[in-house]
Design a protein around this motif. Structure first.
Motif, PDB file in Angstrom:
ATOM      1  N   TYR A  52      37.068  38.499  46.686  1.00 20.87           N
ATOM      2  CA  TYR A  52      36.047  39.502  46.976  1.00 20.87           C
ATOM      3  C   TYR A  52      36.643  40.688  47.733  1.00 20.87           C
ATOM      4  CZ  TYR A  52      32.225  36.646  45.224  1.00 20.87           C
ATOM      5  OH  TYR A  52      31.379  35.940  44.408  1.00 20.87           O
ATOM      6  N   MET A  53      37.646  40.450  48.535  1.00 17.50           N
ATOM      7  CA  MET A  53      38.317  41.556  49.220  1.00 17.50           C
ATOM      8  C   MET A  53      38.986  42.480  48.202  1.00 17.50           C
ATOM      9  SD  MET A  53      39.026  43.250  51.887  1.00 17.50           S
ATOM     10  CE  MET A  53      38.561  42.186  53.257  1.00 17.50           C
ATOM     11  N   ALA A  54      39.588  41.898  47.175  1.00 15.28           N
ATOM     12  CA  ALA A  54      40.203  42.708  46.121  1.00 15.28           C
ATOM     13  C   ALA A  54      39.139  43.523  45.391  1.00 15.28           C
ATOM     14  CB  ALA A  54      40.954  41.806  45.135  1.00 15.28           C
ATOM     15  N   ALA A  55      37.950  42.942  45.200  1.00 12.88           N
ATOM     16  CA  ALA A  55      36.849  43.652  44.539  1.00 12.88           C
ATOM     17  C   ALA A  55      36.328  44.790  45.411  1.00 12.88           C
ATOM     18  CB  ALA A  55      35.716  42.679  44.213  1.00 12.88           C
ATOM     19  N   VAL A  56      36.294  44.581  46.729  1.00 12.82           N
ATOM     20  CA  VAL A  56      35.885  45.641  47.661  1.00 12.82           C
ATOM     21  C   VAL A  56      36.896  46.778  47.631  1.00 12.82           C
ATOM     22  CG1 VAL A  56      35.607  46.233  50.103  1.00 12.82           C
ATOM     23  CG2 VAL A  56      34.550  44.158  49.207  1.00 12.82           C
ATOM     24  N   ASN A  57      38.170  46.438  47.664  1.00 13.58           N
ATOM     25  CA  ASN A  57      39.227  47.454  47.640  1.00 13.58           C
ATOM     26  C   ASN A  57      39.194  48.272  46.346  1.00 13.58           C
ATOM     27  OD1 ASN A  57      40.115  46.608  50.147  1.00 13.58           O
ATOM     28  ND2 ASN A  57      41.692  45.249  49.320  1.00 13.58           N
ATOM     29  N   VAL A 102      38.621  36.848  37.313  1.00 11.36           N
ATOM     30  CA  VAL A 102      40.007  36.467  36.987  1.00 11.36           C
ATOM     31  C   VAL A 102      40.961  37.601  37.361  1.00 11.36           C
ATOM     32  CG1 VAL A 102      41.615  35.922  35.124  1.00 11.36           C
ATOM     33  CG2 VAL A 102      39.338  34.861  35.168  1.00 11.36           C
ATOM     34  N   LYS A 103      40.566  38.852  37.051  1.00 12.00           N
ATOM     35  CA  LYS A 103      41.415  40.008  37.362  1.00 12.00           C
ATOM     36  C   LYS A 103      41.671  40.111  38.861  1.00 12.00           C
ATOM     37  CE  LYS A 103      39.708  44.189  37.588  1.00 12.00           C
ATOM     38  NZ  LYS A 103      39.126  45.517  37.237  1.00 12.00           N
ATOM     39  N   TYR A 104      40.613  39.987  39.674  1.00 13.53           N
ATOM     40  CA  TYR A 104      40.783  40.117  41.119  1.00 13.53           C
ATOM     41  C   TYR A 104      41.503  38.909  41.714  1.00 13.53           C
ATOM     42  CZ  TYR A 104      37.686  44.117  40.689  1.00 13.53           C
ATOM     43  OH  TYR A 104      37.124  45.329  40.331  1.00 13.53           O
ATOM     44  N   ALA A 108      44.717  39.005  44.109  1.00 20.62           N
ATOM     45  CA  ALA A 108      44.737  38.325  45.406  1.00 20.62           C
ATOM     46  C   ALA A 108      45.785  37.229  45.482  1.00 20.62           C
ATOM     47  CB  ALA A 108      43.355  37.737  45.688  1.00 20.62           C
ATOM     48  N   TYR A 109      46.050  36.580  44.348  1.00 22.68           N
ATOM     49  CA  TYR A 109      47.007  35.468  44.321  1.00 22.68           C
ATOM     50  C   TYR A 109      47.999  35.688  43.173  1.00 22.68           C
ATOM     51  CZ  TYR A 109      43.418  33.361  47.279  1.00 22.68           C
ATOM     52  OH  TYR A 109      42.512  33.112  48.286  1.00 22.68           O
ATOM     53  N   PRO A 110      48.925  36.618  43.330  1.00 19.64           N
ATOM     54  CA  PRO A 110      49.859  36.946  42.245  1.00 19.64           C
ATOM     55  C   PRO A 110      50.772  35.799  41.834  1.00 19.64           C
ATOM     56  CG  PRO A 110      50.514  38.005  44.304  1.00 19.64           C
ATOM     57  CD  PRO A 110      49.157  37.452  44.525  1.00 19.64           C
ATOM     58  N   HIS A 111      50.880  34.777  42.695  1.00 22.39           N
ATOM     59  CA  HIS A 111      51.739  33.641  42.363  1.00 22.39           C
ATOM     60  C   HIS A 111      51.073  32.667  41.395  1.00 22.39           C
ATOM     61  CE1 HIS A 111      49.164  32.270  45.646  1.00 22.39           C
ATOM     62  NE2 HIS A 111      49.397  31.027  45.260  1.00 22.39           N
ATOM     63  N   LEU A 112      49.746  32.835  41.175  1.00 26.19           N
ATOM     64  CA  LEU A 112      49.029  31.945  40.261  1.00 26.19           C
ATOM     65  C   LEU A 112      49.003  32.527  38.856  1.00 26.19           C
ATOM     66  CD1 LEU A 112      45.883  30.932  42.382  1.00 26.19           C
ATOM     67  CD2 LEU A 112      47.977  29.616  42.043  1.00 26.19           C
ATOM     68  N   THR A 113      49.038  31.651  37.888  1.00 26.57           N
ATOM     69  CA  THR A 113      48.911  32.100  36.496  1.00 26.57           C
ATOM     70  C   THR A 113      47.429  32.227  36.158  1.00 26.57           C
ATOM     71  OG1 THR A 113      48.831  29.858  35.583  1.00 26.57           O
ATOM     72  CG2 THR A 113      51.015  30.839  35.907  1.00 26.57           C
ATOM     73  N   GLU A 114      47.124  32.903  35.075  1.00 25.89           N
ATOM     74  CA  GLU A 114      45.737  33.047  34.659  1.00 25.89           C
ATOM     75  C   GLU A 114      45.120  31.681  34.369  1.00 25.89           C
ATOM     76  OE1 GLU A 114      43.146  35.194  31.093  1.00 25.89           O
ATOM     77  OE2 GLU A 114      45.104  35.999  31.651  1.00 25.89           O
ATOM     78  N   LYS A 115      45.904  30.797  33.793  1.00 25.87           N
ATOM     79  CA  LYS A 115      45.415  29.450  33.485  1.00 25.87           C
ATOM     80  C   LYS A 115      45.034  28.713  34.767  1.00 25.87           C
ATOM     81  CE  LYS A 115      46.724  25.082  31.282  1.00 25.87           C
ATOM     82  NZ  LYS A 115      47.787  24.329  30.584  1.00 25.87           N
ATOM     83  N   GLN A 116      45.856  28.833  35.812  1.00 23.51           N
ATOM     84  CA  GLN A 116      45.567  28.158  37.072  1.00 23.51           C
ATOM     85  C   GLN A 116      44.301  28.715  37.724  1.00 23.51           C
ATOM     86  OE1 GLN A 116      49.465  28.991  38.822  1.00 23.51           O
ATOM     87  NE2 GLN A 116      49.934  26.791  38.863  1.00 23.51           N
TER      88      GLN A 116
END
Length: 263
Positions: A52-57, A102-104, A108-116
């Motif tokens: 949600y912080m990424a969505a606010v930004n 999923v985009k945000y 927020a967590y660039p180390h995670l894959t989209e699948k994760q």
């Protein structure tokens, strides 16, 4: 030069006042979690805070709150309330779509894959039940500098305007009760107050038509406010307040504490 400075100052003030008067739209979600899934849900709630912080930004939303219910509802009905803030009704109604989340999450967590990320969302859906959702618009609020922080207390009062007295009820809230709450704020007995009108659901069968948000910094301020009696009010003011009370039904009162707030 002096005139230019005055014009610049007035321009800045006008912009600030315009921003302060911009309407806010809110989506309330009342969430039920089974006792054996509470830990998983709380872990997911912390995961969601950064999203949600990424969505606010990105200016997709204005903010997000997570409240834990203290009283006012059957625990089997729901235990948590989330509020997502928007700056216009279209964004409120469309909300954050799955692809947005999923985009945000990837931001927020660039180390995670989209699948994760998708797996985490799917697991969260199975751990909670959305008991109800309400779409609302803020139509009045006090002048204050209150800032939410973890541990803040809120009373969410659900009101239903009596049929045929919708405008009368709103007028009473804006012209009578707002002043009462403003007085309490100035005496240090409350943090903030706002009046919301239901956008959806609506109609004669709606359970409530309005909601007031009463904010306090802690329990001490809350209990001091409950004991306060306004001895300065006139007979005319008391009569106006009573007339406003007769124009609505107080359906539910939910007391909750803030666990997360994103702005």
């Amino acid at each position: 030069m002096k005139k230019l400075s005055i014009f610049l100052f007035m321009g800045i003030m006008a912009i600030s006042m315009a921003k302060a008067q911009e309407p806010t739209y809110l989506v309330f979600e009342f969430i039920k979690v089974e006792s054996n899934q509470t830990y998983d849900f709380i872990e997911f709630k912390d995961f969601m805070e950064k999203i949600y912080m990424a969505a606010v930004n990105d200016k997709k939303i204005k903010g997000w709150d997570f409240w834990a219910l203290q009283s006012g509802a059957d625990p089997t009905e729901f235990q948590y309330i989330t509020i997502t803030y928007f700056d216009n009704p279209v964004n409120m109604m469309t909300g954050l779509q799955d692809e947005d989340m999923v985009k945000y999450a990837m931001v927020a967590y660039p180390h995670l894959t989209e699948k994760q990320v998708v797996e985490k969302f799917n697991a969260a859906i199975s751990s909670r039940d959305l008991a109800q959702r309400a779409y609302m618009q803020e139509i009045a609020r006090t002048r204050d500098s209150f800032h939410l922080k973890k541990g803040s207390l809120a009373s969410f009062d659900m009101m239903k305007a009596v049929e045929g007295k919708f405008q009368e009820y709103e007028k009473a809230e804006k012209e009578v009760f707002l002043k009462i709450h403003q007085n309490r704020i100035e005496k240090g007995l409350m943090g903030s107050w706002s009046l919301l009108r239901t956008a959806l659901p609506f109609g004669s069968e709606a359970k409530y038509t309005h909601l007031t948000m009463n904010m306090y910094k802690d329990y001490l301020q809350f209990f001091n406010a409950q004991e306060y009696e306004d001895m300065e009010s006139t007979a005319e003011q008391r009569a106006a307040a009573e007339k406003g009370i007769q124009a609505r039904e107080q359906k539910y009162i939910y007391l909750a504490t803030l666990e997360n707030a994103v702005r």
